[in-house]
Scaffold this motif. Structure first.
Motif, PDB file in Angstrom:
ATOM      1  N   ARG A 394       0.872  -1.179   0.000  1.00 27.37           N
ATOM      2  CA  ARG A 394       0.000   0.000   0.000  1.00 27.37           C
ATOM      3  C   ARG A 394       0.909   1.230   0.000  1.00 27.37           C
ATOM      4  N   ILE A 395       0.627   2.159  -0.914  1.00 27.19           N
ATOM      5  CA  ILE A 395       1.536   3.287  -1.144  1.00 27.19           C
ATOM      6  C   ILE A 395       0.760   4.585  -0.957  1.00 27.19           C
ATOM      7  N   TRP A 396       1.358   5.488  -0.152  1.00 24.89           N
ATOM      8  CA  TRP A 396       0.819   6.842   0.020  1.00 24.89           C
ATOM      9  C   TRP A 396       1.893   7.828  -0.415  1.00 24.89           C
ATOM     10  N   VAL A 397       1.604   8.558  -1.489  1.00 25.75           N
ATOM     11  CA  VAL A 397       2.531   9.583  -1.981  1.00 25.75           C
ATOM     12  C   VAL A 397       2.099  10.914  -1.395  1.00 25.75           C
ATOM     13  N   ASP A 398       3.047  11.627  -0.798  1.00 26.14           N
ATOM     14  CA  ASP A 398       2.699  12.881  -0.122  1.00 26.14           C
ATOM     15  C   ASP A 398       2.074  13.885  -1.069  1.00 26.14           C
ATOM     16  N   ALA A 399       2.493  13.907  -2.318  1.00 27.98           N
ATOM     17  CA  ALA A 399       2.004  14.910  -3.265  1.00 27.98           C
ATOM     18  C   ALA A 399       0.715  14.489  -3.960  1.00 27.98           C
ATOM     19  N   ILE A 400       0.263  13.251  -3.736  1.00 29.21           N
ATOM     20  CA  ILE A 400      -0.912  12.745  -4.437  1.00 29.21           C
ATOM     21  C   ILE A 400      -1.911  12.272  -3.394  1.00 29.21           C
ATOM     22  N   PRO A 401      -3.124  12.793  -3.395  1.00 30.36           N
ATOM     23  CA  PRO A 401      -4.115  12.335  -2.408  1.00 30.36           C
ATOM     24  C   PRO A 401      -4.526  10.893  -2.668  1.00 30.36           C
ATOM     25  N   GLY A 402      -4.864  10.214  -1.581  1.00 28.80           N
ATOM     26  CA  GLY A 402      -5.303   8.842  -1.712  1.00 28.80           C
ATOM     27  C   GLY A 402      -4.128   7.877  -1.695  1.00 28.80           C
ATOM     28  N   ALA A 403      -4.473   6.615  -1.790  1.00 31.15           N
ATOM     29  CA  ALA A 403      -3.465   5.556  -1.733  1.00 31.15           C
ATOM     30  C   ALA A 403      -3.381   4.857  -3.087  1.00 31.15           C
ATOM     31  N   MET A 404      -2.222   4.266  -3.335  1.00 32.50           N
ATOM     32  CA  MET A 404      -1.970   3.496  -4.547  1.00 32.50           C
ATOM     33  C   MET A 404      -1.474   2.118  -4.143  1.00 32.50           C
ATOM     34  N   ASP A 405      -1.519   1.198  -5.066  1.00 27.29           N
ATOM     35  CA  ASP A 405      -1.105  -0.172  -4.798  1.00 27.29           C
ATOM     36  C   ASP A 405       0.143  -0.507  -5.595  1.00 27.29           C
ATOM     37  N   GLY A 406       0.875  -1.486  -5.106  1.00 26.60           N
ATOM     38  CA  GLY A 406       2.077  -1.950  -5.792  1.00 26.60           C
ATOM     39  C   GLY A 406       2.490  -3.308  -5.271  1.00 26.60           C
ATOM     40  N   ARG A 407       3.625  -3.779  -5.744  1.00 29.79           N
ATOM     41  CA  ARG A 407       4.132  -5.080  -5.318  1.00 29.79           C
ATOM     42  C   ARG A 407       5.658  -5.006  -5.223  1.00 29.79           C
ATOM     43  N   VAL A 408       6.205  -5.796  -4.318  1.00 23.99           N
ATOM     44  CA  VAL A 408       7.653  -5.838  -4.132  1.00 23.99           C
ATOM     45  C   VAL A 408       8.295  -6.565  -5.317  1.00 23.99           C
ATOM     46  N   VAL A 409       9.330  -5.934  -5.888  1.00 21.49           N
ATOM     47  CA  VAL A 409      10.055  -6.543  -7.005  1.00 21.49           C
ATOM     48  C   VAL A 409      11.267  -7.315  -6.486  1.00 21.49           C
ATOM     49  N   TRP A 410      12.072  -6.644  -5.677  1.00 22.56           N
ATOM     50  CA  TRP A 410      13.215  -7.335  -5.078  1.00 22.56           C
ATOM     51  C   TRP A 410      13.656  -6.616  -3.826  1.00 22.56           C
ATOM     52  N   ILE A 411      14.439  -7.318  -3.038  1.00 23.35           N
ATOM     53  CA  ILE A 411      14.999  -6.775  -1.801  1.00 23.35           C
ATOM     54  C   ILE A 411      16.506  -6.660  -2.006  1.00 23.35           C
ATOM     55  N   GLY A 412      17.063  -5.507  -1.660  1.00 27.72           N
ATOM     56  CA  GLY A 412      18.479  -5.252  -1.887  1.00 27.72           C
ATOM     57  C   GLY A 412      19.379  -6.250  -1.175  1.00 27.72           C
ATOM     58  N   GLN A 413      20.563  -6.431  -1.742  1.00 30.66           N
ATOM     59  CA  GLN A 413      21.530  -7.383  -1.199  1.00 30.66           C
ATOM     60  C   GLN A 413      22.529  -6.740  -0.240  1.00 30.66           C
ATOM     61  N   ALA A 414      22.428  -5.437  -0.023  1.00 29.80           N
ATOM     62  CA  ALA A 414      23.344  -4.746   0.889  1.00 29.80           C
ATOM     63  C   ALA A 414      22.637  -3.521   1.440  1.00 29.80           C
ATOM     64  N   THR A 415      23.052  -3.084   2.614  1.00 31.05           N
ATOM     65  CA  THR A 415      22.483  -1.892   3.225  1.00 31.05           C
ATOM     66  C   THR A 415      23.121  -0.649   2.631  1.00 31.05           C
ATOM     67  N   GLY A 416      22.457   0.477   2.821  1.00 35.12           N
ATOM     68  CA  GLY A 416      22.975   1.728   2.298  1.00 35.12           C
ATOM     69  C   GLY A 416      24.266   2.162   2.951  1.00 35.12           C
ATOM     70  N   ALA A 417      24.551   1.688   4.186  1.00 34.90           N
ATOM     71  CA  ALA A 417      25.763   2.102   4.879  1.00 34.90           C
ATOM     72  C   ALA A 417      27.018   1.645   4.151  1.00 34.90           C
TER      73      ALA A 417
END
Length: 498
Positions: A394-417
């Motif tokens: 479930r996706i809420w974009v601050d600039a767009i009223p209401g909610a949108m839907d989506g699906r997970v494509v992949w999970i990263g293999q490393a952290t941003g650190a």
């Protein structure tokens, strides 16, 4: 004013409870309940209808308070239940953004911008010329490279013609030299045979002349002896004069024959000079034969000359190829002086204008593919449990009223650190644990508000827990990979708009 004061203001005391002076002066106010006088025996001073009205009001107030409390408890329970539901069945974060493959387009040649053909927000097509560096210097370089290539090609044609001439002349030269050698060999053999025959003839003639001379000399000796004998006999008058005359003739004939034989021997000896002449002729023919052999060897050396010429031709061909490569390189540089749209997309930033100097690699435009929009959520590492590719989001974009839907494509293999400019250093012994975040890519379902998505918008996401759908995730990842896999190079656009 307190509630008690409001109640007292709303319910005025009976006239009998007031002092006498105030009974005549007090007038009822608006909204005030005026109570009728009650009998003296009524301790409350209120009539039954008034008391009933007051009791009803109190019950209504109590019921209102209880209703509000119950409603508040219900709302709190609902919020708490909703929080518990999302907390245990979903992973939420507001550290998420709309992203895309934003490409910064820069020229591969430094120079002055002469044209920028697009503005921000413009839609572009793959292969479209967007901007151009001043092409005049590179065009002159192309013309110079073309001239060098033409000179190299002319030199190559000359060397090839020389090689062709040598290849044609060489067999003929060899054939002529072989014929000359064969002729010299024949002449030498002929002279050698002639010398042999001359020697044999001369020796034979000399021997024959000597033999004849010896025979004539013997006859001369015999004739002289007979002449001397008959001369003596004639002197003794023992032989007739006629016989002496005959002997004299024979003796003189023998002398003549001896002289003739001697002359023949001398002539035969003189003929030995012919042997020397024949020997000299044979020597001359031998020298001619050696010359013919040397000519043949020189003619056969034409193979080496042809090989040298072949190497020369190959060298010229290499020079032509090098000139062609140089020309192609300069032509490629001329093509790279243009900025071409690598794919269908939208211009989001224009950094430079015509007249600006564009350094090598400095961006002039930024574009992205609107068909390759996705959300990247940076999820805490302790909220990854239950998150799998293919899960609903479930996706809420601050600039767009209401909610949108989506699906997970992949999970990263490393952290941003791991990609921070200042990586963590825990070797000093001081350590403060910081919850790390892992990037999670989310594909947004297309809907009426899909076109409002812009890279960089802030997003809040709630990812449902579950086993996911790996097949769908793999197909979507492949679609995105294919979408962002290829681009159009400036060298692939022939000519272009000028």
């Amino acid at each position: 004013m307190s509630q008690t004061e409001q109640t007292n203001a709303s319910v005025s005391p009976a006239p009998s409870d007031l002092p006498e002076p105030m009974l005549e002066k007090q007038a009822p106010r608006e909204g005030t309940i005026v109570l009728d006088p009650v009998p003296a025996g009524n301790s409350t001073g209120l009539t039954l209808p008034v008391r009933k009205a007051l009791i009803d009001r109190r019950w209504l107030a109590r019921w209102g308070i209880w209703s509000v409390g119950i409603l508040g408890v219900a709302i709190g329970a609902g919020v708490l239940a909703d929080f518990a539901y999302y907390r245990f069945t979903k992973s939420m974060t507001n550290d998420a953004f709309v992203e895309s493959h934003i490409v910064h387009l820069a020229p591969q040649e430094a120079g002055i911008l002469t044209r920028v053909l697009v503005e921000e927000r413009d839609a572009i097509k793959a292969g479209q010329v967007l901007a151009e560096i001043d092409p005049v210097p590179l065009q002159r370089a192309v013309e110079e490279a073309q001239a060098k290539r033409k000179v190299a090609e002319a030199t190559l044609r000359l060397e090839e013609a020389t090689l062709d001439r040598l290849e044609r002349e060489h067999p003929r030269r060899v054939a002529v030299a072989e014929k000359e050698l064969a002729s010299a060999d024949a002449a030498y053999e002929e002279s050698s045979a002639m010398l042999k025959m001359t020697v044999q003839d001369v020796d034979k003639a000399v021997n024959e002349a000597k033999a004849d001379a010896a025979a004539v000399q013997a006859a001369l000796t015999n004739a002289k002896e007979e002449f001397d004998r008959y001369t003596k006999l004639f002197a003794d008058r023992s032989a007739p004069e006629r016989k002496l005359q005959d002997m004299t003739r024979e003796y003189r004939a023998a002398q003549a024959k001896a002289e003739s034989a001697k002359a023949k021997v001398e002539r035969a000896e003189v003929d030995r000079g012919q042997v020397e002449v024949a020997r000299r002729s044979l020597d001359q023919k031998d020298r001619a034969r050696e010359k013919a052999k040397e000519s043949l060897r020189l003619a056969e050396l034409g193979d080496l000359e042809i090989e040298v010429q072949k190497h020369q031709v190959q060298l010229r061909r290499d020079e032509v190829e090098q000139a062609a490569r140089t020309e192609a390189t300069v032509a490629t540089r001329l093509q790279n002086a243009r900025i071409v749209a690598p794919f269908d997309g939208v211009v989001v930033r224009r950094y430079r204008n015509p007249g600006d100097h564009a350094p090598l690699g400095s961006p002039v435009l930024s574009v992205y593919d609107p068909e390759l929009i996705y959300v990247t959520a940076y999820l805490e590492e302790d909220r990854l449990e239950g998150v799998a590719p293919g899960n609903r989001v479930r996706i809420w974009v601050d600039a767009i009223p209401g909610a949108m839907d989506g699906r997970v494509v992949w999970i990263g293999q490393a952290t941003g650190a791991n990609f921070s400019l200042l990586p963590r250093d825990v070797t000093s012994g001081e350590f403060t644990k910081v919850t790390q975040r892992v990037p999670v890519r989310i594909a947004v379902d297309r809907g009426p508000r899909w076109g409002q998505l812009r890279p960089g918008l802030s997003v809040t996401v709630a990812i449902s827990h579950g086993p996911g759908d790996p097949e769908w995730a793999a197909a979507e990842a492949e679609r995105q990979r294919h979408r962002g896999q290829f681009g159009v190079s400036p060298t692939a656009v022939l000519g272009g708009e000028r």
